[in-house]
Motif scaffolding. Sequence first.
Motif, PDB file in Angstrom:
ATOM      1  N   ASP A 242     -29.076  13.245  17.420  1.00  0.00           N
ATOM      2  CA  ASP A 242     -30.418  13.371  16.848  1.00  0.00           C
ATOM      3  C   ASP A 242     -30.730  12.229  15.893  1.00  0.00           C
ATOM      4  O   ASP A 242     -31.816  11.646  15.930  1.00  0.00           O
ATOM      5  N   VAL A 243     -29.771  11.900  15.025  1.00  0.00           N
ATOM      6  CA  VAL A 243     -29.973  10.804  14.069  1.00  0.00           C
ATOM      7  C   VAL A 243     -30.183   9.493  14.820  1.00  0.00           C
ATOM      8  O   VAL A 243     -31.107   8.736  14.508  1.00  0.00           O
ATOM      9  N   SER A 244     -29.357   9.225  15.818  1.00  0.00           N
ATOM     10  CA  SER A 244     -29.486   7.990  16.596  1.00  0.00           C
ATOM     11  C   SER A 244     -30.849   7.890  17.255  1.00  0.00           C
ATOM     12  O   SER A 244     -31.468   6.822  17.274  1.00  0.00           O
ATOM     13  N   GLN A 245     -31.336   9.004  17.781  1.00  0.00           N
ATOM     14  CA  GLN A 245     -32.655   9.016  18.418  1.00  0.00           C
ATOM     15  C   GLN A 245     -33.761   8.780  17.389  1.00  0.00           C
ATOM     16  O   GLN A 245     -34.688   8.017  17.634  1.00  0.00           O
ATOM     17  N   ILE A 246     -33.658   9.408  16.233  1.00  0.00           N
ATOM     18  CA  ILE A 246     -34.689   9.274  15.202  1.00  0.00           C
ATOM     19  C   ILE A 246     -34.778   7.841  14.688  1.00  0.00           C
ATOM     20  O   ILE A 246     -35.870   7.306  14.526  1.00  0.00           O
ATOM     21  N   VAL A 247     -33.634   7.207  14.440  1.00  0.00           N
ATOM     22  CA  VAL A 247     -33.663   5.839  13.916  1.00  0.00           C
ATOM     23  C   VAL A 247     -33.856   4.800  15.019  1.00  0.00           C
ATOM     24  O   VAL A 247     -34.020   3.612  14.732  1.00  0.00           O
ATOM     25  N   GLY A 248     -33.854   5.236  16.287  1.00  0.00           N
ATOM     26  CA  GLY A 248     -34.105   4.325  17.394  1.00  0.00           C
ATOM     27  C   GLY A 248     -32.965   3.375  17.681  1.00  0.00           C
ATOM     28  O   GLY A 248     -33.176   2.254  18.116  1.00  0.00           O
ATOM     29  N   ASP A 249     -31.721   3.826  17.442  1.00  0.00           N
ATOM     30  CA  ASP A 249     -30.543   2.988  17.656  1.00  0.00           C
ATOM     31  C   ASP A 249     -29.416   3.877  18.165  1.00  0.00           C
ATOM     32  O   ASP A 249     -28.818   4.637  17.391  1.00  0.00           O
ATOM     33  N   GLU A 250     -29.123   3.782  19.458  1.00  0.00           N
ATOM     34  CA  GLU A 250     -28.100   4.641  20.073  1.00  0.00           C
ATOM     35  C   GLU A 250     -26.701   4.411  19.491  1.00  0.00           C
ATOM     36  O   GLU A 250     -25.857   5.296  19.561  1.00  0.00           O
ATOM     37  N   SER A 251     -26.456   3.242  18.909  1.00  0.00           N
ATOM     38  CA  SER A 251     -25.131   2.965  18.348  1.00  0.00           C
ATOM     39  C   SER A 251     -25.062   3.270  16.852  1.00  0.00           C
ATOM     40  O   SER A 251     -24.037   3.038  16.220  1.00  0.00           O
ATOM     41  N   TYR A 252     -26.128   3.787  16.301  1.00  0.00           N
ATOM     42  CA  TYR A 252     -26.188   4.049  14.857  1.00  0.00           C
ATOM     43  C   TYR A 252     -25.198   5.133  14.455  1.00  0.00           C
ATOM     44  O   TYR A 252     -25.085   6.163  15.106  1.00  0.00           O
ATOM     45  N   VAL A 253     -24.487   4.875  13.384  1.00  0.00           N
ATOM     46  CA  VAL A 253     -23.591   5.858  12.785  1.00  0.00           C
ATOM     47  C   VAL A 253     -23.918   5.902  11.294  1.00  0.00           C
ATOM     48  O   VAL A 253     -23.927   4.858  10.634  1.00  0.00           O
ATOM     49  N   THR A 254     -24.200   7.090  10.799  1.00  0.00           N
ATOM     50  CA  THR A 254     -24.524   7.206   9.379  1.00  0.00           C
ATOM     51  C   THR A 254     -23.316   6.828   8.557  1.00  0.00           C
ATOM     52  O   THR A 254     -22.181   7.103   8.922  1.00  0.00           O
ATOM     53  N   THR A 255     -23.576   6.194   7.437  1.00  0.00           N
ATOM     54  CA  THR A 255     -22.481   5.817   6.552  1.00  0.00           C
ATOM     55  C   THR A 255     -22.519   6.638   5.270  1.00  0.00           C
ATOM     56  O   THR A 255     -21.524   7.237   4.893  1.00  0.00           O
ATOM     57  N   THR A 256     -23.658   6.651   4.611  1.00  0.00           N
ATOM     58  CA  THR A 256     -23.798   7.417   3.371  1.00  0.00           C
ATOM     59  C   THR A 256     -25.179   8.070   3.348  1.00  0.00           C
ATOM     60  O   THR A 256     -26.100   7.605   4.025  1.00  0.00           O
ATOM     61  N   PRO A 257     -25.335   9.126   2.558  1.00  0.00           N
ATOM     62  CA  PRO A 257     -26.671   9.709   2.407  1.00  0.00           C
ATOM     63  C   PRO A 257     -27.696   8.700   1.887  1.00  0.00           C
ATOM     64  O   PRO A 257     -28.847   8.708   2.317  1.00  0.00           O
ATOM     65  N   ASN A 258     -27.271   7.800   1.001  1.00  0.00           N
ATOM     66  CA  ASN A 258     -28.187   6.781   0.473  1.00  0.00           C
ATOM     67  C   ASN A 258     -28.704   5.884   1.591  1.00  0.00           C
ATOM     68  O   ASN A 258     -29.893   5.594   1.673  1.00  0.00           O
ATOM     69  N   GLU A 259     -27.790   5.434   2.442  1.00  0.00           N
ATOM     70  CA  GLU A 259     -28.170   4.543   3.534  1.00  0.00           C
ATOM     71  C   GLU A 259     -29.079   5.266   4.521  1.00  0.00           C
ATOM     72  O   GLU A 259     -30.081   4.712   4.986  1.00  0.00           O
ATOM     73  N   LEU A 260     -28.756   6.510   4.846  1.00  0.00           N
ATOM     74  CA  LEU A 260     -29.589   7.280   5.777  1.00  0.00           C
ATOM     75  C   LEU A 260     -30.966   7.535   5.173  1.00  0.00           C
ATOM     76  O   LEU A 260     -31.988   7.394   5.850  1.00  0.00           O
ATOM     77  N   CYS A 261     -31.004   7.861   3.903  1.00  0.00           N
ATOM     78  CA  CYS A 261     -32.280   8.094   3.234  1.00  0.00           C
ATOM     79  C   CYS A 261     -33.123   6.822   3.237  1.00  0.00           C
ATOM     80  O   CYS A 261     -34.342   6.874   3.441  1.00  0.00           O
ATOM     81  N   ASN A 262     -32.487   5.690   3.069  1.00  0.00           N
ATOM     82  CA  ASN A 262     -33.202   4.422   3.117  1.00  0.00           C
ATOM     83  C   ASN A 262     -33.808   4.178   4.497  1.00  0.00           C
ATOM     84  O   ASN A 262     -34.879   3.590   4.617  1.00  0.00           O
ATOM     85  N   ARG A 263     -33.128   4.656   5.545  1.00  0.00           N
ATOM     86  CA  ARG A 263     -33.653   4.510   6.914  1.00  0.00           C
ATOM     87  C   ARG A 263     -34.773   5.501   7.208  1.00  0.00           C
ATOM     88  O   ARG A 263     -35.694   5.195   7.952  1.00  0.00           O
ATOM     89  N   LEU A 264     -34.684   6.720   6.654  1.00  0.00           N
ATOM     90  CA  LEU A 264     -35.606   7.789   7.032  1.00  0.00           C
ATOM     91  C   LEU A 264     -36.786   7.974   6.090  1.00  0.00           C
ATOM     92  O   LEU A 264     -37.782   8.582   6.478  1.00  0.00           O
ATOM     93  N   LEU A 265     -36.685   7.498   4.861  1.00  0.00           N
ATOM     94  CA  LEU A 265     -37.735   7.742   3.886  1.00  0.00           C
ATOM     95  C   LEU A 265     -38.383   6.433   3.451  1.00  0.00           C
ATOM     96  O   LEU A 265     -37.718   5.547   2.922  1.00  0.00           O
ATOM     97  N   THR A 266     -39.676   6.348   3.694  1.00  0.00           N
ATOM     98  CA  THR A 266     -40.472   5.236   3.184  1.00  0.00           C
ATOM     99  C   THR A 266     -41.362   5.817   2.105  1.00  0.00           C
ATOM    100  O   THR A 266     -42.053   6.813   2.337  1.00  0.00           O
ATOM    101  N   THR A 267     -41.304   5.247   0.940  1.00  0.00           N
ATOM    102  CA  THR A 267     -42.165   5.719  -0.144  1.00  0.00           C
ATOM    103  C   THR A 267     -43.254   4.690  -0.384  1.00  0.00           C
ATOM    104  O   THR A 267     -43.097   3.511  -0.075  1.00  0.00           O
ATOM    105  N   CYS A 268     -44.351   5.172  -0.920  1.00  0.00           N
ATOM    106  CA  CYS A 268     -45.516   4.310  -1.094  1.00  0.00           C
ATOM    107  C   CYS A 268     -46.249   4.734  -2.360  1.00  0.00           C
ATOM    108  O   CYS A 268     -46.712   5.871  -2.465  1.00  0.00           O
ATOM    109  N   TYR A 269     -46.311   3.847  -3.316  1.00  0.00           N
ATOM    110  CA  TYR A 269     -47.070   4.110  -4.536  1.00  0.00           C
ATOM    111  C   TYR A 269     -48.383   3.349  -4.430  1.00  0.00           C
ATOM    112  O   TYR A 269     -48.395   2.129  -4.366  1.00  0.00           O
TER     113      TYR A 269
END
Length: 185
Positions: free
Chosen positions: A69-96
């Motif tokens: 599921d994570v690989s599909q969401i980030v659009g990279d079949e070889s993706y392996v999560t490393t840390t919650p920080n890194e995954l959050c950086n990939r999945l969350l875009t903030t905008c002020y």
Amino acid sequence: MTSYDYNIIYICLGPACWLWDYLRRSKQGGFLLPLSGGVDSSAVACIVYSMCRLVCQAVDMGNEEVLRDVSQIVGDESYVTTTPNELCNRLLTTCYMATENSSAETRERASMLYHLTPTIDTAVKAVIGIFTSVTGKVPQFRARLRMVIAYLFAQLSLWTRGLPGGLLVLGSANVDERLYQSFIY
């Protein structure tokens, strides 16, 4: 653990689990969170981080379905999560989205998490101009266009990075900080 402890765990992790389920089923590329600089949007960012922690824990425990599921969401079949920080950086875009009316305090708080920082005064003036030309009336209040602009950024942010799909927009109530503080003291 007591039942109170379990209730706290469920209250804290329930929204994070719901976000993951919704993201997974939507087949979108992550979330866009418009930041106000206040407690409400900061709390939503923390819930997304909690979701990332849970996802990383599941992957670390060998859950192949979550990894797919994570690989599909980030659009990279070889993706392996490393840390919650890194995954959050990939999945969350903030905008002020600052305007000329944004306080220095709000700008400072929001700067702790931002990725995108458009100034939206030009867009506000343009939309008010369109409204005025159609109706002949000039609004006597400040136009609230942040969510309209948030949806624009949600649809186009991944494209600017060469990635497919869009982002789900997360919102938070415009809670008065004094009201929040009365609950915690």
